[in-house]
Design a protein around this motif. Structure first.
Motif, mmCIF file in Angstrom:
data_model
loop_
_atom_site.group_PDB
_atom_site.id
_atom_site.type_symbol
_atom_site.label_atom_id
_atom_site.label_comp_id
_atom_site.label_asym_id
_atom_site.label_seq_id
_atom_site.Cartn_x
_atom_site.Cartn_y
_atom_site.Cartn_z
ATOM 1 N N UNK A 351 22.787 -14.772 15.966
ATOM 2 C CA UNK A 351 23.624 -13.580 15.841
ATOM 3 C C UNK A 351 24.344 -13.333 17.147
ATOM 4 N N UNK A 352 25.365 -12.495 17.096
ATOM 5 C CA UNK A 352 26.223 -12.279 18.264
ATOM 6 C C UNK A 352 25.457 -11.733 19.455
ATOM 7 N N UNK A 353 24.381 -10.994 19.201
ATOM 8 C CA UNK A 353 23.607 -10.425 20.299
ATOM 9 C C UNK A 353 22.710 -11.455 20.970
ATOM 10 N N UNK A 354 22.561 -12.629 20.345
ATOM 11 C CA UNK A 354 21.808 -13.710 20.958
ATOM 12 C C UNK A 354 20.350 -13.346 21.175
ATOM 13 N N UNK A 355 19.744 -13.924 22.180
ATOM 14 C CA UNK A 355 18.315 -13.663 22.392
ATOM 15 C C UNK A 355 18.014 -12.276 22.944
ATOM 16 N N UNK A 356 19.047 -11.477 23.162
ATOM 17 C CA UNK A 356 18.821 -10.113 23.636
ATOM 18 C C UNK A 356 18.943 -9.093 22.512
#
Length: 437
Positions: A351-356
């Motif tokens: 997803x666009x937020x990645x691992x954060x």
């Protein structure tokens, strides 16, 4: 199948299976899922009927994943027993944890006597502090009411409850749909889908009746101010988004294939789909943006993985209830567009937020995998097999800690801490891999 001692570990929900048994070279998707379920149950709190370390709506998704595993592994009697007891306990215990009960009925009552003034959309007597806010890229973040987690009391192991002492079949008392409503219609419908899946596993009509009641409560907020259709995201009537409307479609379509009033649910599903297709939320790439702006146009915000997923299951179920030669091709186009847009060069979904990603978005990828599995069952495609297998294998090989807990980064490496949201989301992919093996 594993021995009884393996499932004792599942039932006790106390200690993980020694890691010496959880080697990375385990290739069988069912075995992987069973080990992961053992780790998941460490977080199940029988006192609340929810999974600790995650939120209210997330637990509905965890329950759905458990139900999917139980449905797929239908010959495993011990797994069936575990799942049925989780459902019964959650039905009994979870309503007390509803973060904002009563707000929907209060909002409806006030609007009915107020000519629907905007101020009353945003104020009721039942607000609890449960808020869903959107970041700049429209990532939702839930803020729970003050002391929500503390109200749960001490952790209670599921096997210590009276329902675990009984040898007879698990039974439940009549459930009240209002107890599952919290003012956010996506939350409501996540629970409806969870109870539909619990019905699929157990045949307990109480679960199906509960799902019907939740859905019918949500129909009261149709339509939005956009195109005389659709539902709002919340009781505040401020945002018409993709996820709430996809869930409305999917719930109606699922009920059409199970409940007695089939045509009633088909009508709702078809109305929702027709409205959704007319909104422009499906963009020129074939993926789905987050929702509509104040001008009732596609807001071109982030294409979250769960928005690409939920509609797949809805179209599959609607095609089953009322066959149409456009539904499965549409679902296939959306799925392939999503795979292309969300996959890295190794085929791993991000997803666009990645691992954060926050505690809401950490659930999203598993929802996509779950619904891609459902589409593959109806319209098999090698691209779906590859996506599910590549992601499941990467999760197993690269995204677990020594306790078999799964984190948010499916490509690896493991990012601590894992929680019930990240773990169950990864499990959705592991379970999907059972179907496509």
């Amino acid at each position: 199948m594993h021995t009884t001692s393996f499932f004792q570990a599942l039932l006790l929900s106390a200690a993980l299976i020694p890691n010496t048994f959880a080697q990375s070279d385990i290739a069988d998707p069912t075995t992987r899922s069973e080990f992961a379920l053992s780790a998941l149950q460490i977080w199940y709190n029988a006192a609340t009927g929810l999974w600790d370390t995650t939120g209210w709506w997330n637990s509905a998704n965890v329950m759905t994943m458990v139900a999917n595993l139980a449905k797929i592994d239908a010959d495993n009697a011990q797994l069936q027993d575990l799942a049925s007891r989780i459902f019964a306990n959650t039905l009994t215990q979870a309503p007390a944890q509803n973060p904002q009960p009563g707000v929907e009925d209060d909002a409806v009552a006030r609007r009915s006597t107020s000519n629907e003034t905007h101020s009353l959309f945003n104020s009721t007597g039942k607000e609890s502090g449960y808020v869903k806010a959107l970041s700049a890229d429209f990532e939702p973040t839930s803020t729970m009411p003050k002391d929500w987690a503390k109200n749960a009391g001490a952790y209670v192991d599921v096997k210590s409850l009276p329902i675990f002492q009984a040898q007879q079949d698990v039974t439940t008392a009549a459930a009240n749909p209002d107890e599952w409503l919290d003012g956010f219609y996506d939350d409501d419908l996540w629970w409806a889908l969870g109870w539909i899946r619990a019905y699929d596993v157990t045949g307990n009509t109480e679960y199906l009746t509960l799902a019907e009641g939740i859905f019918k409560a949500v129909t009261k907020v149709w339509p939005t101010s956009c195109g005389n259709g659709g539902i709002w995201w919340s009781w505040k009537k401020e945002y018409a988004n993709a996820i709430a409307n996809e869930l409305f479609l999917s719930t109606a379509a699922h009920l059409a294939n199970r409940a007695q009033d089939k045509e009633y649910y088909i009508d709702w599903a078809e109305k929702e789909l027709n409205w959704f297709l007319g909104t422009g939320m499906i963009n020129e790439r074939g993926t789905i943006n987050d929702g509509l702006n104040d001008q009732c146009q596609n807001n071109n915000m982030t294409t979250w993985s769960y928005n690409q997923g939920v509609i797949l299951g809805g179209l599959v179920e609607l095609n089953k209830a009322s066959p149409n030669n456009t539904y499965l091709p549409l679902a296939t186009r959306i799925a392939k567009a999503a795979i292309m847009e969300l996959s890295d060069t190794s085929g791993i979904i991000h997803d666009a937020c990645g691992p954060t990603c926050g505690p809401d978005a950490s659930q999203f990828k598993g929802i996509f995998a779950r619904n891609l599995m459902q589409l593959h069952e109806a319209a098999p495609d090698d691209a779906f097999v590859e996506t599910i297998q590549v992601n499941a294998n990467s999760i197993w090989m690269n995204d677990r800690d020594e306790g078999d807990r799964i984190s948010i980064n499916w490509a690896g490496p493991f990012i601590a801490p894992a929680n019930a949201s990240t773990h169950s989301s990864g499990m959705d992919a592991l379970v999907a891999a059972i179907v496509v093996k």
